[in-house]
Design a protein around this motif. Structure first.
Motif, PDB file in Angstrom:
ATOM      1  N   UNK A   6      -4.862  14.038   2.053  1.00  0.00           N
ATOM      2  CA  UNK A   6      -4.302  15.374   2.209  1.00  0.00           C
ATOM      3  C   UNK A   6      -4.075  15.636   3.696  1.00  0.00           C
ATOM      4  N   UNK A   7      -3.230  16.629   4.015  1.00  0.00           N
ATOM      5  CA  UNK A   7      -2.946  16.899   5.434  1.00  0.00           C
ATOM      6  C   UNK A   7      -4.141  17.434   6.223  1.00  0.00           C
ATOM      7  N   UNK A   8      -5.237  17.834   5.550  1.00  0.00           N
ATOM      8  CA  UNK A   8      -6.400  18.353   6.283  1.00  0.00           C
ATOM      9  C   UNK A   8      -7.488  17.307   6.514  1.00  0.00           C
ATOM     10  N   UNK A   9      -7.306  16.105   5.979  1.00  0.00           N
ATOM     11  CA  UNK A   9      -8.345  15.068   6.088  1.00  0.00           C
ATOM     12  C   UNK A   9      -8.797  14.820   7.520  1.00  0.00           C
ATOM     13  N   UNK A  10      -7.834  14.722   8.433  1.00  0.00           N
ATOM     14  CA  UNK A  10      -8.220  14.330   9.792  1.00  0.00           C
ATOM     15  C   UNK A  10      -9.008  15.442  10.493  1.00  0.00           C
ATOM     16  N   UNK A  11      -8.699  16.715  10.156  1.00  0.00           N
ATOM     17  CA  UNK A  11      -9.464  17.812  10.768  1.00  0.00           C
ATOM     18  C   UNK A  11     -10.874  17.840  10.217  1.00  0.00           C
ATOM     19  N   UNK A  12     -11.014  17.624   8.901  1.00  0.00           N
ATOM     20  CA  UNK A  12     -12.338  17.640   8.285  1.00  0.00           C
ATOM     21  C   UNK A  12     -13.196  16.486   8.778  1.00  0.00           C
ATOM     22  N   UNK A  13     -12.603  15.302   8.904  1.00  0.00           N
ATOM     23  CA  UNK A  13     -13.420  14.164   9.313  1.00  0.00           C
ATOM     24  C   UNK A  13     -13.800  14.262  10.789  1.00  0.00           C
ATOM     25  N   UNK A  14     -12.933  14.860  11.609  1.00  0.00           N
ATOM     26  CA  UNK A  14     -13.238  15.008  13.037  1.00  0.00           C
ATOM     27  C   UNK A  14     -14.209  16.144  13.306  1.00  0.00           C
ATOM     28  N   UNK A  15     -13.961  17.300  12.678  1.00  0.00           N
ATOM     29  CA  UNK A  15     -14.661  18.535  13.072  1.00  0.00           C
ATOM     30  C   UNK A  15     -15.490  19.179  11.969  1.00  0.00           C
ATOM     31  N   UNK A  16     -15.408  18.693  10.729  1.00  0.00           N
ATOM     32  CA  UNK A  16     -16.004  19.445   9.621  1.00  0.00           C
ATOM     33  C   UNK A  16     -15.143  20.657   9.324  1.00  0.00           C
ATOM     34  N   UNK A  17     -15.632  21.573   8.471  1.00  0.00           N
ATOM     35  CA  UNK A  17     -14.835  22.765   8.158  1.00  0.00           C
ATOM     36  C   UNK A  17     -14.540  23.550   9.436  1.00  0.00           C
TER      37      UNK A  17
END
Ligand code: NI
Length: 128
Positions: A60-71
């Motif tokens: 999904x387009x949010x994967x990289x933000x979640x894996x880098x920073x969490x929610x």
């Protein structure tokens, strides 16, 4: 352009919704965006809008933000009455298109674009 909402990348949309409700936000029903592989849910408090985005399975387009920073909050969305014109203006100010203009079910099929600036990061624009 005017600010429309702040987008949060979250892992679990129901848990995120419950936490934001504790802050005082009221939410619309959760929408499944099968084109983007995400769950979306809009909330509002005192005229401020937030958008929760959670992955539906893989890629999904949010994967990289979640894996880098969490929610995390990860974009501010602006509303535009002339979206093509505003995209061109921003390109002239060194913003680059990161996800091209396309209809989004979470916005009642209005068109959205994501743009990226090396100096301020990711923004979203939705047509008014
Ligand atoms: Ni958004």
């Amino acid at each position: 352009m005017r600010v429309d909402h702040i987008g949060y990348a979250v892992k679990n949309i129901n848990k995120a919704k419950t936490s934001m409700e504790a802050l005082g936000y009221t939410f619309e029903p959760i929408v499944k965006d099968m084109d983007r592989n995400i769950y979306i849910c809009f909330g509002e408090m005192d005229g401020y809008r937030v958008e929760l985005i959670a992955p539906m399975g893989n890629s999904s387009p949010v994967d990289k933000y979640l894996s880098k920073n969490g929610p995390t909050p990860y974009h501010i969305c602006y509303k535009s009455a002339e979206i093509e014109t505003d995209i061109e203006k921003l390109k002239a100010s060194r913003f680059k298109v990161s996800i091209p203009l396309a209809q989004a079910i979470g916005f009642g099929n209005r068109r959205v674009v994501f743009m990226y600036s090396l100096s301020v990061g990711l923004i979203e624009i939705v047509e008014d």
